[in-house]
Design an enzyme around this catalytic site. Structure first.
Site, PDB file in Angstrom:
ATOM      1  N   CYS A 117     -46.841  65.642-115.473  1.00  0.00           N
ATOM      2  CA  CYS A 117     -47.885  64.821-114.456  1.00  0.00           C
ATOM      3  C   CYS A 117     -49.062  65.718-114.702  1.00  0.00           C
ATOM      4  CB  CYS A 117     -47.011  65.264-113.052  1.00  0.00           C
ATOM      5  SG  CYS A 117     -48.288  64.834-111.804  1.00  0.00           S
ATOM      6  N   CYS A 120     -50.711  66.669-110.905  1.00  0.00           N
ATOM      7  CA  CYS A 120     -50.090  67.861-110.504  1.00  0.00           C
ATOM      8  C   CYS A 120     -49.162  68.271-111.004  1.00  0.00           C
ATOM      9  CB  CYS A 120     -49.996  67.324-108.885  1.00  0.00           C
ATOM     10  SG  CYS A 120     -49.198  65.808-108.760  1.00  0.00           S
ATOM     11  N   SER A 121     -47.806  68.294-110.514  1.00  0.00           N
ATOM     12  CA  SER A 121     -46.624  68.330-111.181  1.00  0.00           C
ATOM     13  C   SER A 121     -45.599  67.977-110.692  1.00  0.00           C
ATOM     14  CB  SER A 121     -46.247  69.999-111.095  1.00  0.00           C
ATOM     15  OG  SER A 121     -46.580  70.180-109.585  1.00  0.00           O
ATOM     16  N   CYS A 122     -45.533  66.365-110.404  1.00  0.00           N
ATOM     17  CA  CYS A 122     -44.456  65.516-110.209  1.00  0.00           C
ATOM     18  C   CYS A 122     -43.360  65.619-110.966  1.00  0.00           C
ATOM     19  CB  CYS A 122     -45.052  64.177-110.011  1.00  0.00           C
ATOM     20  SG  CYS A 122     -46.282  63.746-109.077  1.00  0.00           S
TER      21      CYS A 122
END
Lengths: 212, 95
Positions: A117, A120-122
């Site tokens: 991601c 962000c950090s999905c």
């Protein structure tokens, strides 16, 4: 845990992780925002705790259960590829109403998926629990879309040139879970034994499933 | 709500640079791709990010890009690809 007091002292902060862990200022910022939202009655403290309790029950072993059933049950595989969330709810017996959509990406001998991601950090947290620190690092997120093979090599995952590397940038409303290729020599193994081959990183696409 | 683009259709990601929150990574803007999936309508996160209700809903697609079309110096095989989920208002018809 000291209960529901709204102490602003920092002694409740979790210990710092290594160099890649969250910076102290981010932890302070999180606590400040959380306490403001609680004071303004946007959220309740117990909602946060309830969600954390739920997430602490989620771990890569649940993802591995899904992978092994996809490997071994053709009807389930069909359902999983058509409606990932329904398949996960069926196998795991958990409620994913609040979770984002889930899509299973099936690796083949000719195509290898690798999830990131960049925004962000999905991550499929609702199944797998918190993402690994490296997955959230800026270096991984920036590099993997441009030089995926170099990044894979750092995970000791070397794939031949005739395997298509398909990077999957999880930019929006869907969470992706990779189904690694079932390793050779695993024929006849039961699901419990197979699950031990499905390491966390293989469900992100950074690694292959372990060999028996 | 129906999607404007069908699976297999060529698209180009808009190269806009709006201020504020958005869900289209910079490295994909202006790049050509092919629709590989229709994910359906979703509340608009670019509005929800500001506490708005997220309406109208936006249609979301999975779009596939060739790595060599993203990076002029990509040094992997020509068959390597990347997919990302892109909202319809960020897509124009491709050639």
């Amino acid at each position: 845990m000291s209960g529901h007091d709204h102490s602003h002292e920092s002694e409740n902060l979790p210990p710092l992780e290594g160099a890649g862990g969250p910076a102290l200022e981010n932890l302070v910022l999180e606590e400040a925002i959380r306490e403001l939202l609680i004071e303004k009655e946007v959220i309740e403290a117990r909602e946060v705790e309830r969600l954390l309790e739920v997430l602490q029950t989620r771990r890569p072993a649940l993802g591995a259960r899904l992978v092994t059933r996809i490997w071994t049950d053709p009807d389930f595989r069909k359902l999983a590829l058509e409606n990932g969330k329904a398949a996960a709810e069926l196998e795991l017996g958990i409620n994913l109403v609040e979770a984002p959509e889930i899509i299973f990406l099936e690796n083949t001998p000719k195509r290898h998926h690798l999830v990131v991601c960049t925004l962000c950090s999905c991550y499929p947290t609702y199944i797998m629990g918190p993402s690994p620190t490296w997955y959230r690092s800026k270096a991984f997120r920036a590099r993997v879309v441009k030089e995926p093979r170099a990044v894979l090599a750092e995970f000791n995952t070397d794939l031949p040139e005739d395997v298509e590397i398909r990077v999957v940038d999880s930019t929006a409303e869907v969470r992706y879970l990779v189904v690694p290729v079932r390793p050779g020599g695993s024929e006849g193994m039961n699901r419990e034994a197979l699950a031990r081959l499905v390491n966390r990183d293989s469900m992100i696409g950074a690694a292959l499933a372990d060999s028996p | 709500m129906e999607g404007r683009y069908q699976v297999g259709e060529r698209v180009v990601v808009r190269s806009d640079t709006p201020k504020g929150y958005c869900r289209t990574p910079f490295y994909l803007r202006g790049r050509p791709g092919v629709v590989t999936g229709q994910l359906g309508p979703f509340l608009d996160p670019e509005k929800m990010g500001y506490g708005l209700p997220g309406l109208p809903k936006r249609f979301l697609y999975t779009v596939r890009f060739g790595q060599s079309g993203l990076w002029s110096d990509y040094d992997g095989p020509a068959g390597d690809t990347l997919i990302a989920d892109i909202f319809e208002h960020w897509l124009d018809p491709g050639e």
